[in-house]
Design a protein around this motif. Structure first.
Motif, PDB file in Angstrom:
ATOM      1  N   MET A   1       0.838  -1.181   0.000  1.00 30.00           N
ATOM      2  CA  MET A   1       0.000   0.000   0.000  1.00 30.00           C
ATOM      3  C   MET A   1       0.879   1.239   0.000  1.00 30.00           C
ATOM      4  O   MET A   1       1.733   1.404   0.861  1.00 30.00           O
ATOM      5  CB  MET A   1      -0.889  -0.017   1.240  1.00 30.00           C
ATOM      6  CG  MET A   1      -1.553   1.312   1.520  1.00 30.00           C
ATOM      7  SD  MET A   1      -2.488   1.382   3.045  1.00 30.00           S
ATOM      8  CE  MET A   1      -1.206   1.616   4.241  1.00 30.00           C
ATOM      9  N   ASP A   2       0.686   2.105  -0.976  1.00 26.49           N
ATOM     10  CA  ASP A   2       1.382   3.391  -1.024  1.00 26.49           C
ATOM     11  C   ASP A   2       0.372   4.457  -0.639  1.00 26.49           C
ATOM     12  O   ASP A   2      -0.267   5.062  -1.488  1.00 26.49           O
ATOM     13  CB  ASP A   2       1.950   3.633  -2.429  1.00 26.49           C
ATOM     14  CG  ASP A   2       2.680   4.958  -2.528  1.00 26.49           C
ATOM     15  OD1 ASP A   2       3.033   5.527  -1.479  1.00 26.49           O
ATOM     16  OD2 ASP A   2       2.881   5.435  -3.657  1.00 26.49           O
ATOM     17  N   LEU A   3       0.246   4.679   0.658  1.00 26.91           N
ATOM     18  CA  LEU A   3      -0.759   5.602   1.187  1.00 26.91           C
ATOM     19  C   LEU A   3      -0.582   7.011   0.653  1.00 26.91           C
ATOM     20  O   LEU A   3      -1.562   7.728   0.422  1.00 26.91           O
ATOM     21  CB  LEU A   3      -0.689   5.588   2.722  1.00 26.91           C
ATOM     22  CG  LEU A   3      -1.848   6.187   3.487  1.00 26.91           C
ATOM     23  CD1 LEU A   3      -3.163   5.534   3.105  1.00 26.91           C
ATOM     24  CD2 LEU A   3      -1.605   6.059   4.974  1.00 26.91           C
ATOM     25  N   ALA A   4       0.643   7.425   0.410  1.00 29.09           N
ATOM     26  CA  ALA A   4       0.915   8.791  -0.055  1.00 29.09           C
ATOM     27  C   ALA A   4       0.278   9.078  -1.413  1.00 29.09           C
ATOM     28  O   ALA A   4      -0.059  10.219  -1.715  1.00 29.09           O
ATOM     29  CB  ALA A   4       2.413   9.032  -0.119  1.00 29.09           C
ATOM     30  N   SER A   5       0.093   8.064  -2.244  1.00 31.55           N
ATOM     31  CA  SER A   5      -0.456   8.278  -3.585  1.00 31.55           C
ATOM     32  C   SER A   5      -1.988   8.287  -3.605  1.00 31.55           C
ATOM     33  O   SER A   5      -2.586   8.608  -4.620  1.00 31.55           O
ATOM     34  CB  SER A   5       0.060   7.211  -4.546  1.00 31.55           C
ATOM     35  OG  SER A   5      -0.449   5.938  -4.184  1.00 31.55           O
ATOM     36  N   LEU A   6      -2.615   7.946  -2.499  1.00 33.50           N
ATOM     37  CA  LEU A   6      -4.075   7.883  -2.431  1.00 33.50           C
ATOM     38  C   LEU A   6      -4.648   9.219  -1.992  1.00 33.50           C
ATOM     39  O   LEU A   6      -4.010   9.959  -1.251  1.00 33.50           O
ATOM     40  CB  LEU A   6      -4.499   6.787  -1.449  1.00 33.50           C
ATOM     41  CG  LEU A   6      -3.960   5.387  -1.741  1.00 33.50           C
ATOM     42  CD1 LEU A   6      -4.378   4.429  -0.644  1.00 33.50           C
ATOM     43  CD2 LEU A   6      -4.432   4.895  -3.104  1.00 33.50           C
ATOM     44  N   GLN A  20     -10.163   5.194  -0.366  1.00 31.94           N
ATOM     45  CA  GLN A  20     -10.124   3.791  -0.769  1.00 31.94           C
ATOM     46  C   GLN A  20      -8.699   3.269  -0.634  1.00 31.94           C
ATOM     47  O   GLN A  20      -7.770   3.826  -1.216  1.00 31.94           O
ATOM     48  CB  GLN A  20     -10.605   3.639  -2.205  1.00 31.94           C
ATOM     49  CG  GLN A  20     -12.062   3.990  -2.355  1.00 31.94           C
ATOM     50  CD  GLN A  20     -12.637   3.605  -3.701  1.00 31.94           C
ATOM     51  OE1 GLN A  20     -12.125   2.728  -4.378  1.00 31.94           O
ATOM     52  NE2 GLN A  20     -13.710   4.270  -4.086  1.00 31.94           N
ATOM     53  N   VAL A  21      -8.566   2.198   0.153  1.00 34.13           N
ATOM     54  CA  VAL A  21      -7.257   1.612   0.434  1.00 34.13           C
ATOM     55  C   VAL A  21      -7.366   0.099   0.327  1.00 34.13           C
ATOM     56  O   VAL A  21      -8.174  -0.522   1.021  1.00 34.13           O
ATOM     57  CB  VAL A  21      -6.757   1.978   1.854  1.00 34.13           C
ATOM     58  CG1 VAL A  21      -5.377   1.404   2.104  1.00 34.13           C
ATOM     59  CG2 VAL A  21      -6.770   3.481   2.066  1.00 34.13           C
ATOM     60  N   ASP A  22      -6.553  -0.483  -0.517  1.00 36.70           N
ATOM     61  CA  ASP A  22      -6.497  -1.947  -0.644  1.00 36.70           C
ATOM     62  C   ASP A  22      -7.877  -2.581  -0.798  1.00 36.70           C
ATOM     63  O   ASP A  22      -8.189  -3.585  -0.169  1.00 36.70           O
ATOM     64  CB  ASP A  22      -5.776  -2.563   0.557  1.00 36.70           C
ATOM     65  CG  ASP A  22      -4.307  -2.195   0.622  1.00 36.70           C
ATOM     66  OD1 ASP A  22      -3.761  -1.736  -0.407  1.00 36.70           O
ATOM     67  OD2 ASP A  22      -3.696  -2.363   1.692  1.00 36.70           O
ATOM     68  N   GLY A  23      -8.727  -1.975  -1.619  1.00 37.71           N
ATOM     69  CA  GLY A  23     -10.048  -2.536  -1.889  1.00 37.71           C
ATOM     70  C   GLY A  23     -11.093  -2.263  -0.813  1.00 37.71           C
ATOM     71  O   GLY A  23     -12.213  -2.743  -0.908  1.00 37.71           O
ATOM     72  N   SER A  24     -10.734  -1.519   0.216  1.00 36.49           N
ATOM     73  CA  SER A  24     -11.672  -1.170   1.285  1.00 36.49           C
ATOM     74  C   SER A  24     -11.832   0.343   1.339  1.00 36.49           C
ATOM     75  O   SER A  24     -11.000   1.081   0.819  1.00 36.49           O
ATOM     76  CB  SER A  24     -11.149  -1.664   2.636  1.00 36.49           C
ATOM     77  OG  SER A  24     -11.049  -3.070   2.646  1.00 36.49           O
ATOM     78  N   ILE A  25     -12.888   0.786   2.000  1.00 33.94           N
ATOM     79  CA  ILE A  25     -13.145   2.221   2.114  1.00 33.94           C
ATOM     80  C   ILE A  25     -13.148   2.632   3.583  1.00 33.94           C
ATOM     81  O   ILE A  25     -13.927   2.108   4.383  1.00 33.94           O
ATOM     82  CB  ILE A  25     -14.483   2.611   1.472  1.00 33.94           C
ATOM     83  CG1 ILE A  25     -14.477   2.300  -0.028  1.00 33.94           C
ATOM     84  CG2 ILE A  25     -14.781   4.093   1.703  1.00 33.94           C
ATOM     85  CD1 ILE A  25     -15.794   2.574  -0.732  1.00 33.94           C
ATOM     86  N   PRO A  46     -11.616   0.323   8.335  1.00 37.03           N
ATOM     87  CA  PRO A  46     -11.699  -1.135   8.449  1.00 37.03           C
ATOM     88  C   PRO A  46     -10.579  -1.685   9.349  1.00 37.03           C
ATOM     89  O   PRO A  46      -9.457  -1.162   9.346  1.00 37.03           O
ATOM     90  CB  PRO A  46     -11.530  -1.620   7.002  1.00 37.03           C
ATOM     91  CG  PRO A  46     -12.035  -0.471   6.174  1.00 37.03           C
ATOM     92  CD  PRO A  46     -11.612   0.761   6.932  1.00 37.03           C
ATOM     93  N   ASP A  47     -10.919  -2.721  10.098  1.00 38.75           N
ATOM     94  CA  ASP A  47      -9.985  -3.288  11.076  1.00 38.75           C
ATOM     95  C   ASP A  47      -8.613  -3.594  10.496  1.00 38.75           C
ATOM     96  O   ASP A  47      -7.590  -3.305  11.119  1.00 38.75           O
ATOM     97  CB  ASP A  47     -10.557  -4.582  11.682  1.00 38.75           C
ATOM     98  CG  ASP A  47     -11.755  -4.326  12.579  1.00 38.75           C
ATOM     99  OD1 ASP A  47     -11.950  -3.170  13.011  1.00 38.75           O
ATOM    100  OD2 ASP A  47     -12.500  -5.288  12.852  1.00 38.75           O
ATOM    101  N   VAL A  54      -4.059   5.440   8.157  1.00 37.86           N
ATOM    102  CA  VAL A  54      -5.189   5.696   7.267  1.00 37.86           C
ATOM    103  C   VAL A  54      -6.147   6.714   7.882  1.00 37.86           C
ATOM    104  O   VAL A  54      -6.584   7.660   7.220  1.00 37.86           O
ATOM    105  CB  VAL A  54      -5.928   4.378   6.915  1.00 37.86           C
ATOM    106  CG1 VAL A  54      -7.202   4.654   6.150  1.00 37.86           C
ATOM    107  CG2 VAL A  54      -5.009   3.453   6.126  1.00 37.86           C
ATOM    108  N   GLY A  55      -6.476   6.552   9.154  1.00 34.27           N
ATOM    109  CA  GLY A  55      -7.406   7.455   9.813  1.00 34.27           C
ATOM    110  C   GLY A  55      -6.910   8.887   9.849  1.00 34.27           C
ATOM    111  O   GLY A  55      -7.650   9.823   9.560  1.00 34.27           O
ATOM    112  N   HIS A  56      -5.638   9.067  10.181  1.00 34.58           N
ATOM    113  CA  HIS A  56      -5.075  10.420  10.233  1.00 34.58           C
ATOM    114  C   HIS A  56      -5.035  11.065   8.852  1.00 34.58           C
ATOM    115  O   HIS A  56      -5.340  12.251   8.711  1.00 34.58           O
ATOM    116  CB  HIS A  56      -3.688  10.407  10.864  1.00 34.58           C
ATOM    117  CG  HIS A  56      -3.737  10.252  12.344  1.00 34.58           C
ATOM    118  ND1 HIS A  56      -2.710   9.714  13.065  1.00 34.58           N
ATOM    119  CD2 HIS A  56      -4.700  10.550  13.250  1.00 34.58           C
ATOM    120  CE1 HIS A  56      -3.031   9.700  14.345  1.00 34.58           C
ATOM    121  NE2 HIS A  56      -4.233  10.197  14.480  1.00 34.58           N
TER     122      HIS A  56
END
Length: 101
Positions: A1-6, A20-25, A46-47, A54-56
């Motif tokens: 997961m490249d969070l910076a690009s999302l 949207q991260v790794d198929g989840s929202i 998501p857990d 992700v939350g921040h």
């Protein structure tokens, strides 16, 4: 997961900011008030995404979206309230006069 690009988006039909991260929202539910206030109601990550920032990221980018629309917030969600307390100098200008942390 490249969070910076999302990027977080505003799903106005469902009144929520979504990431949207790794198929989840992950999302922040909101309700638009009568004036230029937005009530921040609930944050859900998501857990399997917890503890990865992700939350921040979702909160930061949601606040950027709100700032760009010249709205003010009333944070009811405990997660968002906690984030704002930790970063109050950066975001106090977004708080409605009626907001309480």
């Amino acid at each position: 997961m490249d969070l910076a690009s999302l990027r977080t988006t505003d799903n106005r039909d469902q009144q929520r900011f979504e990431l949207q991260v790794d198929g989840s929202i992950a999302f922040i539910q909101y309700k638009a008030g009568k004036s230029s206030e937005i009530y921040i109601i609930h944050t859900e990550v998501p857990d399997h995404l917890e503890g990865r920032g992700v939350g921040h990221k979702l909160v930061r980018e949601s606040l950027e979206i709100i700032e760009a629309t010249d709205n003010k917030i009333i944070p009811l969600c405990p997660f968002v309230r906690s984030f704002l307390k930790d970063h109050i100098e950066d975001y106090k200008h977004l708080l409605s006069e009626r907001a309480k942390l």
